[in-house]
Write an enzyme that holds these catalytic residues in place. Structure first.
Site, PDB file in Angstrom:
ATOM      1  N   ASN A 251       0.199  81.568  56.211  1.00  0.00           N
ATOM      2  CA  ASN A 251       1.376  81.253  55.407  1.00  0.00           C
ATOM      3  C   ASN A 251       2.070  79.999  55.925  1.00  0.00           C
ATOM      4  O   ASN A 251       2.576  79.185  55.150  1.00  0.00           O
ATOM      5  CB  ASN A 251       2.345  82.434  55.402  1.00  0.00           C
ATOM      6  CG  ASN A 251       3.267  82.416  54.212  1.00  0.00           C
ATOM      7  OD1 ASN A 251       2.824  82.363  53.068  1.00  0.00           O
ATOM      8  ND2 ASN A 251       4.567  82.449  54.474  1.00  0.00           N
ATOM      9  N   GLU A 374      -7.492  78.308  52.518  1.00  0.00           N
ATOM     10  CA  GLU A 374      -6.231  78.986  52.815  1.00  0.00           C
ATOM     11  C   GLU A 374      -5.655  79.698  51.588  1.00  0.00           C
ATOM     12  O   GLU A 374      -4.465  79.617  51.287  1.00  0.00           O
ATOM     13  CB  GLU A 374      -5.228  78.009  53.440  1.00  0.00           C
ATOM     14  CG  GLU A 374      -5.729  77.510  54.793  1.00  0.00           C
ATOM     15  CD  GLU A 374      -4.791  76.521  55.450  1.00  0.00           C
ATOM     16  OE1 GLU A 374      -3.592  76.548  55.158  1.00  0.00           O
ATOM     17  OE2 GLU A 374      -5.280  75.721  56.270  1.00  0.00           O
TER      18      GLU A 374
END
Length: 395
Positions: A251, A374
């Site tokens: 994150n 990601e």
């Protein structure tokens, strides 16, 4: 009813909405410092790096001297800047090249953040000051050949053997892998997912480089192979006891991508705008044609919108209000917008758009990786969809 005598904002093609006005002096200083570094040390050479599939080995140390590695972390030689300042640095780095921004975000937001957030005090003292200076390189081993969007299915295992741990498995698509001094490796154990700070000179550890890439070529990408890698328990990140550990690191890195994608889009737009004003066809610059102006207008909208979204999420993060779902929306929106800008800019440049003399095809190819890594665009759509409906579609 109030009135104002202030003059309307100046219209600037490269900052149409006057977003610069929303930054404070320190943020502008950091942004301008990184922009100058990129203009002097990245942009003139990155086309060659991309073509050769390499990146200078001393680049991390040069970036470290600027204080950009782990800049949003505090202590241990890190600059302790705001999240927004870190995002602006990512924006300028990716305006140079996604590979350069990836080097910085893997170092700072994945490897360093993992140790900073989940590691022991001894691990922090051992690694973070040298990593902040670019003297030690880190990588982050989560993705595997058969485990990407579903990290819970990882096959890399760590088992206890007396006071030690023994790791076996394989990681894939690891930025900085073959140049790293420490690899943060995530492995399944009988006690849940655990992280380990693995010195890369440990027997049984190897990192063969991945070649023949057509995207992120100015970046080192490797496999990680762990063959009976024996580590003391002091190598385990003691505070990480589940998938929450690696997901928190991702994150952090995705937040940088939200800004970085806006930088890649800006670079493509600026290249198209400059080209359109100087390319003469039918005795006039192609910027005078309606179809080209429509393309430029659409690109300007997306660049400004992406930058505003990134800045808003930066402010939310600095205020402690940012959720992972917000980051998913930012990554999904900004990378998709950047891809569209890059493809449109490529059309404006015509045949010149496919050469490395201009930045557009390089950014366009790089963004094809950024939209996947990601968290793929599909996964981020499902994260947002789950937040909207309360129903998790992929579980």
């Amino acid at each position: 009813m109030s009135t104002t005598t202030a003059a309307p904002a100046e219209l600037r093609p490269t900052d149409f909405l006057g977003i610069d006005h929303l930054l404070d002096d320190e943020e502008r200083m950091i942004r301008d410092t990184v922009r100058k570094f990129v203009a002097e040390q990245v942009t003139p050479h990155v086309g060659d790096w991309f073509e050769e599939g390499t990146i200078p080995r001393d680049l991390p140390a040069r970036i470290g001297k600027l204080g950009l590695l782990g800049m949003h972390l505090s202590g241990y030689g890190c600059a302790g800047t705001s999240a927004t300042a870190y995002g602006l640095a990512c924006l300028e780095l990716e305006a140079g090249d996604s590979g350069v921004r990836s080097l910085v975000s893997v170092q700072g937001s994945l490897a360093m953040y993992a140790i900073w957030r989940w590691g022991s005090e001894e691990q922090k003292q051992q690694w973070l000051p040298r990593m902040a200076a670019g003297e030690a390189i880190g990588c982050f081993g989560l993705t595997e050949p058969d485990s990407g969007s579903d990290p819970g299915s990882m096959r890399t295992r760590a088992r206890r053997d007396g006071d030690d741990w023994v790791l076996n498995g394989q990681k894939m698509w690891i930025t900085n892998g073959s140049i790293a001094d420490v690899a943060v490796v995530w492995a399944a154990t009988d006690e849940g997912v655990r992280g380990f700070a693995v010195p890369t000179d440990t027997p049984g550890f190897s990192a063969p480089e991945i070649h023949k890439k057509l995207s992120l070529r100015a970046s080192i990408t490797s496999e990680l192979v762990l063959d009976d890698v024996r580590l003391p328990d002091s190598a385990r990140l003691p505070e990480a006891t589940s998938l929450r550990g690696p997901l928190s690191c991702l994150n952090e890195a995705r937040f940088g991508i939200v800004f970085g994608a806006a930088g890649a889009a800006r670079a493509c737009f600026e290249a198209a705008l400059d080209y359109a004003k100087t390319r003469i066809q039918f005795d006039q610059p192609i910027a005078s044609f309606q179809l080209v102006q429509a393309k430029l207008a659409n690109m300007a909208v997306e660049v400004n919108r992406a930058t505003l979204l990134a800045l808003h999420l930066g402010r939310m993060k600095d205020e402690g209000r940012l959720r992972p779902e917000h980051v998913s929306m930012g990554k999904l929106a900004n990378v998709n917008a950047a891809l569209e800008v890059a493809r449109t800019a490529r059309q404006v440049l015509g045949a010149n758009g496919i050469t490395l003399e201009y930045p557009v095809i390089r950014h366009m190819n790089n963004l094809e990786s950024v939209v996947t890594y990601e968290g793929t665009a599909d996964i981020h759509q499902l994260v947002i969809g789950g937040a909207l409906t309360g129903i998790q579609a992929f579980r």
